[in-house]
Scaffold this active site. Sequence first.
Site, PDB file in Angstrom:
ATOM      1  N   ASP A  61       0.799  -1.223   0.000  1.00 64.29           N
ATOM      2  CA  ASP A  61       0.000   0.000   0.000  1.00 64.29           C
ATOM      3  C   ASP A  61       0.828   1.268   0.000  1.00 64.29           C
ATOM      4  O   ASP A  61       0.436   2.286  -0.552  1.00 64.29           O
ATOM      5  CB  ASP A  61      -0.944   0.021   1.207  1.00 64.29           C
ATOM      6  N   ASP A  64       5.669   0.409   3.317  1.00 63.05           N
ATOM      7  CA  ASP A  64       5.917  -0.834   4.043  1.00 63.05           C
ATOM      8  C   ASP A  64       5.679  -2.013   3.102  1.00 63.05           C
ATOM      9  O   ASP A  64       5.548  -1.847   1.894  1.00 63.05           O
ATOM     10  CB  ASP A  64       5.026  -0.905   5.285  1.00 63.05           C
ATOM     11  N   TYR A 212      -5.614   0.764   9.042  1.00 61.47           N
ATOM     12  CA  TYR A 212      -6.719   1.029   8.116  1.00 61.47           C
ATOM     13  C   TYR A 212      -8.048   0.617   8.736  1.00 61.47           C
ATOM     14  O   TYR A 212      -8.832  -0.126   8.136  1.00 61.47           O
ATOM     15  CB  TYR A 212      -6.486   0.330   6.774  1.00 61.47           C
ATOM     16  N   GLU A 448       5.789   9.841   2.986  1.00 60.57           N
ATOM     17  CA  GLU A 448       5.421   8.493   2.536  1.00 60.57           C
ATOM     18  C   GLU A 448       4.444   8.552   1.364  1.00 60.57           C
ATOM     19  O   GLU A 448       3.434   9.251   1.417  1.00 60.57           O
ATOM     20  CB  GLU A 448       4.797   7.691   3.676  1.00 60.57           C
TER      21      GLU A 448
END
Length: 500
Positions: A61, A64, A212, A448
């Site tokens: 995603d 990571d 999430y 990120e």
Amino acid sequence: MIMVMKVASHNYGDALSKCILFFEGQRSGKLLPTQRMTWRAHSALRDGSDVGVDLVGGYYDAGDNIKFSFPMAFTTTMLAWSILEFGNLMGSDKQYALEALKWGTDYFLKATSVPGKVVAQVGDPSGDHNCWERPEDMDTPRTSYVVNTSNPGSEVSAEIAASLAASSMVFKSVDLRYSRRLLQRATQVYEFAQKYQGSYNSSVGVGVCPYYCDYDGYMDELIWGAAWLYKATGSYNYWNYVVQNNQHLDNYEFGWDSKHAGINVLVSGLVLSTPKADPFVSYADKFVCSVLPESPTKTVTYSPGGLQFKPGGSNTQHVTAASFLLLVYSSYLQMAKNRVVQCGNNAATPPSRLVDVAKSQVDYILGSNPIKMSYMVGYGINFPRKIHHRGSSMPSIYSHPKHITCHGGTLFFESKYHNYNMLTGAIVGGPDDNDQYIDDRTNPPQSEPTTYINAPFVGVLAYFKSHPPPLQTSPNHQQTHLHNLEEFLQKRISPSFGSQ
């Protein structure tokens, strides 16, 4: 006398190519021989072995090495919607967009291959986030988190159904057999989401939370899935569900968690200028008024340099999603005889103004901002070099074949040097609300990238690639894009809206 001046433009075609290329850097599984992000290699080739299902593939995603199905499915839905609306404007990049989409749908066919079960995630987040490790080196637990009839996950299941339904429409003219397979699976997964209702927050728990969590309930995903299935099939069973639950849609949010504004814009394209328009069109208008800088009812703020801002990290996810909806809704309004939006007592807002606002956000992200920073890696001269991304920050397995352990990568995480590999096209979280950006991989809210930042931007960039800004006039700025919109609508091939 009206002053005419040239407005600096960006190379939207170059940005589009890079925006799509980014997805190749996020691929999990066995990579194709045509892989263009060549510093990446095969990874996570045993995913699903713990549950006896082949779960190789899909996308990581963000920075990571976890595969979270909820945001991945939203990413896939937005790639599909981008292609449906703007694919005919992508030129040679359309094929790469289709490949990016299929990488997601192929995975979701695997993740939903066992009836009554849906894979919500692969990878133990605690173990993964405790390491700074290349995906090719991963030795952290690759736990599969599955929702089922006794431990349901309506939000993740319905979002996967939406992604498969939307994608079936994309592939209908490309690979009819594959398209039918996607649509059949979408209907099955949606039936599961409806029949066994419950949140994956409880079923999966620490696997997805706090990363999430579904913060606003799963009703929006059930309606979103029904809307896409209606669009794909024309079946009134889905339409009736959308209508019967429209009281849940008076909300202006849109992103991987909340689908409300997206539902209203999507459905408005089906019912605008018909007796079925309300409340969807009025809700879509409210969304527009919630983001227009001059609106008396706006719910967002703007930085001094003009970037839309919402609380929390990774702000560009809100910017790209809202810009996409503005462009799509502007085209629907134009088709409805140039219908306008009324925000309070302000002057009526024509479709061209929505395009102007979207363009201001695109240009900001691409470098037209106070610090002249492009927030897309590899676009322009000045862009983030120390992004929060494991694979990008460490030497490629091709240049450094020796295994780098979980904590062996810490020195790369803490390094003050640029990342080893360029994750071309990645859009980072972006600046703070004062237009300042710290290029530091230890600051993930700003540095990120995520797949769901890029996915809606694919459609946005495709539009502006084919509609470079004309000479602008002042004060008649509201007429700026009328010609462009008319040209776009002549080119646009509208997707099937099903039976009316």
